[in-house]
Design a protein around this motif. Structure first.
Motif, PDB file in Angstrom:
ATOM      1  N   ASN A 282       0.848  -1.182   0.000  1.00 47.47           N
ATOM      2  CA  ASN A 282       0.000   0.000   0.000  1.00 47.47           C
ATOM      3  C   ASN A 282       0.888   1.238   0.000  1.00 47.47           C
ATOM      4  O   ASN A 282       1.404   1.633   1.039  1.00 47.47           O
ATOM      5  CB  ASN A 282      -0.915  -0.001   1.232  1.00 47.47           C
ATOM      6  CG  ASN A 282      -1.717   1.279   1.356  1.00 47.47           C
ATOM      7  OD1 ASN A 282      -2.085   1.896   0.363  1.00 47.47           O
ATOM      8  ND2 ASN A 282      -1.980   1.694   2.588  1.00 47.47           N
ATOM      9  N   PRO A 283       1.102   1.864  -1.181  1.00 42.82           N
ATOM     10  CA  PRO A 283       1.986   3.029  -1.240  1.00 42.82           C
ATOM     11  C   PRO A 283       1.300   4.296  -0.731  1.00 42.82           C
ATOM     12  O   PRO A 283       0.161   4.590  -1.103  1.00 42.82           O
ATOM     13  CB  PRO A 283       2.319   3.149  -2.735  1.00 42.82           C
ATOM     14  CG  PRO A 283       1.201   2.464  -3.439  1.00 42.82           C
ATOM     15  CD  PRO A 283       0.626   1.455  -2.508  1.00 42.82           C
TER      16      PRO A 283
ATOM     17  N   VAL B 284       5.885   2.323   1.037  1.00 38.15           N
ATOM     18  CA  VAL B 284       5.050   1.164   0.724  1.00 38.15           C
ATOM     19  C   VAL B 284       4.857   0.331   1.988  1.00 38.15           C
ATOM     20  O   VAL B 284       5.793  -0.280   2.508  1.00 38.15           O
ATOM     21  CB  VAL B 284       5.672   0.310  -0.391  1.00 38.15           C
ATOM     22  CG1 VAL B 284       4.673  -0.760  -0.836  1.00 38.15           C
ATOM     23  CG2 VAL B 284       6.075   1.175  -1.582  1.00 38.15           C
ATOM     24  N   HIS B 285       3.616   0.309   2.472  1.00 38.40           N
ATOM     25  CA  HIS B 285       3.254  -0.424   3.683  1.00 38.40           C
ATOM     26  C   HIS B 285       2.769  -1.828   3.333  1.00 38.40           C
ATOM     27  O   HIS B 285       2.275  -2.073   2.234  1.00 38.40           O
ATOM     28  CB  HIS B 285       2.138   0.317   4.430  1.00 38.40           C
ATOM     29  CG  HIS B 285       2.521   1.679   4.914  1.00 38.40           C
ATOM     30  ND1 HIS B 285       2.731   1.970   6.249  1.00 38.40           N
ATOM     31  CD2 HIS B 285       2.742   2.837   4.238  1.00 38.40           C
ATOM     32  CE1 HIS B 285       3.049   3.247   6.376  1.00 38.40           C
ATOM     33  NE2 HIS B 285       3.067   3.797   5.174  1.00 38.40           N
ATOM     34  N   GLY B 286       2.897  -2.733   4.306  1.00 38.09           N
ATOM     35  CA  GLY B 286       2.265  -4.049   4.173  1.00 38.09           C
ATOM     36  C   GLY B 286       3.021  -5.080   3.373  1.00 38.09           C
ATOM     37  O   GLY B 286       2.452  -6.100   2.980  1.00 38.09           O
ATOM     38  N   LEU B 287       4.300  -4.859   3.127  1.00 37.08           N
ATOM     39  CA  LEU B 287       5.084  -5.834   2.375  1.00 37.08           C
ATOM     40  C   LEU B 287       5.757  -6.834   3.315  1.00 37.08           C
ATOM     41  O   LEU B 287       6.114  -6.507   4.443  1.00 37.08           O
ATOM     42  CB  LEU B 287       6.170  -5.135   1.546  1.00 37.08           C
ATOM     43  CG  LEU B 287       5.717  -4.241   0.392  1.00 37.08           C
ATOM     44  CD1 LEU B 287       6.915  -3.531  -0.213  1.00 37.08           C
ATOM     45  CD2 LEU B 287       4.986  -5.060  -0.676  1.00 37.08           C
ATOM     46  N   ARG B 288       5.940  -8.046   2.815  1.00 36.43           N
ATOM     47  CA  ARG B 288       6.804  -9.036   3.480  1.00 36.43           C
ATOM     48  C   ARG B 288       7.839  -9.418   2.435  1.00 36.43           C
ATOM     49  O   ARG B 288       7.529 -10.113   1.466  1.00 36.43           O
ATOM     50  CB  ARG B 288       6.011 -10.249   3.941  1.00 36.43           C
ATOM     51  CG  ARG B 288       6.828 -11.236   4.752  1.00 36.43           C
ATOM     52  CD  ARG B 288       5.993 -12.438   5.199  1.00 36.43           C
ATOM     53  NE  ARG B 288       6.754 -13.300   6.097  1.00 36.43           N
ATOM     54  CZ  ARG B 288       7.624 -14.215   5.689  1.00 36.43           C
ATOM     55  NH1 ARG B 288       7.839 -14.381   4.386  1.00 36.43           N
ATOM     56  NH2 ARG B 288       8.276 -14.964   6.571  1.00 36.43           N
ATOM     57  N   ILE B 289       9.082  -8.941   2.615  1.00 34.99           N
ATOM     58  CA  ILE B 289      10.072  -8.989   1.540  1.00 34.99           C
ATOM     59  C   ILE B 289      10.980 -10.197   1.727  1.00 34.99           C
ATOM     60  O   ILE B 289      12.052 -10.121   2.338  1.00 34.99           O
ATOM     61  CB  ILE B 289      10.876  -7.673   1.492  1.00 34.99           C
ATOM     62  CG1 ILE B 289       9.907  -6.480   1.405  1.00 34.99           C
ATOM     63  CG2 ILE B 289      11.836  -7.674   0.308  1.00 34.99           C
ATOM     64  CD1 ILE B 289      10.568  -5.129   1.560  1.00 34.99           C
ATOM     65  N   ALA B 290      10.531 -11.332   1.192  1.00 39.40           N
ATOM     66  CA  ALA B 290      11.279 -12.575   1.338  1.00 39.40           C
ATOM     67  C   ALA B 290      12.491 -12.621   0.408  1.00 39.40           C
ATOM     68  O   ALA B 290      13.483 -13.291   0.706  1.00 39.40           O
ATOM     69  CB  ALA B 290      10.368 -13.770   1.071  1.00 39.40           C
TER      70      ALA B 290
END
Length: 212
Positions: A153-154, A171-177
């Motif tokens: 969510n930018p 940018v909210h809500g990322l899970r950066i694997a």
């Protein structure tokens, strides 16, 4: 140990990488401010610094530390900077202070990148801290629509203009694997100046202030 004490200890620990005659790359932020204080105590030792932001340039000059342009210095031996998050592989999220592009340039120009953080910045997977993306102003909405496709969510950091005259999307809500892949993909979006993922050029050394 408080976060502030962790920052101070990490900054002091980074001084062991500073050698006489060096031109030192200096990052931006509250932890780096402690490093600048420590550097000032040895300013006669170093030749000069290269700064990643107007804010750090002011702090350096106030302490009598010379600041040079990267175009003049060429490759640097050492870059010291903080981070907003650090994963177990030394990949970072940076850009909370909106200096990510200049920070990434200096990191790329340096043989050794020492990251100084307090222990609270260590995470298993990057992404709890909103990922900053510097964008050309006219491309803000275009880039934001593209970023949504990555599952985030930018949010426009309204009222913030970078030292380069650009804007920031967080940018909210990322899970950066896979930070390396996401860094490459976001950098391909037209209108993006750079993304605050430091994976292609990650930290060589991370100091948390916990070291003895």
């Amino acid at each position: 140990m408080s976060n502030e004490e962790g920052k101070r200890r990490a900054a002091r620990a980074a001084m062991r990488f500073v050698e006489p005659g060096m031109i030192v790359g200096v990052g931006t932020g509250s932890t780096v401010a402690h490093f600048i204080d420590a550097l000032a105590e040895r300013r006669a030792d170093i030749e000069a610094t290269v700064s990643s932001s107007e804010q750090s340039t002011r702090l350096l000059k106030e302490r009598g530390i010379p600041v040079r342009e990267l175009n003049e210095t060429g490759e640097l031996a050492l870059y010291v900077d903080g981070a907003d998050e650090c994963d177990p592989h030394n990949c970072l999220i940076k850009g909370g202070g909106a200096a990510l592009t200049r920070e990434k340039i200096i990191a790329a120009a340096s043989r050794q990148f020492v990251c100084i953080i307090d222990p609270s910045k260590k995470v298993g997977v990057l992404g709890k801290f909103p990922l900053p993306v510097e964008v050309i102003p006219m491309a803000r909405s275009l880039v934001a629509r593209a970023l949504v496709k990555f599952g985030g969510n930018p949010v426009w950091r309204d009222g913030v203009v970078t030292d380069n005259g650009n804007w920031i999307l967080d940018v909210h809500g990322l899970r950066i694997a896979d930070p390396l892949a996401l860094e490459s993909e976001i950098n391909q979006i037209v209108g993006v100046v750079t993304v605050g993922l430091f994976a292609a050029r990650r930290a060589d050394v991370v100091l948390t202030g916990e070291e003895t």
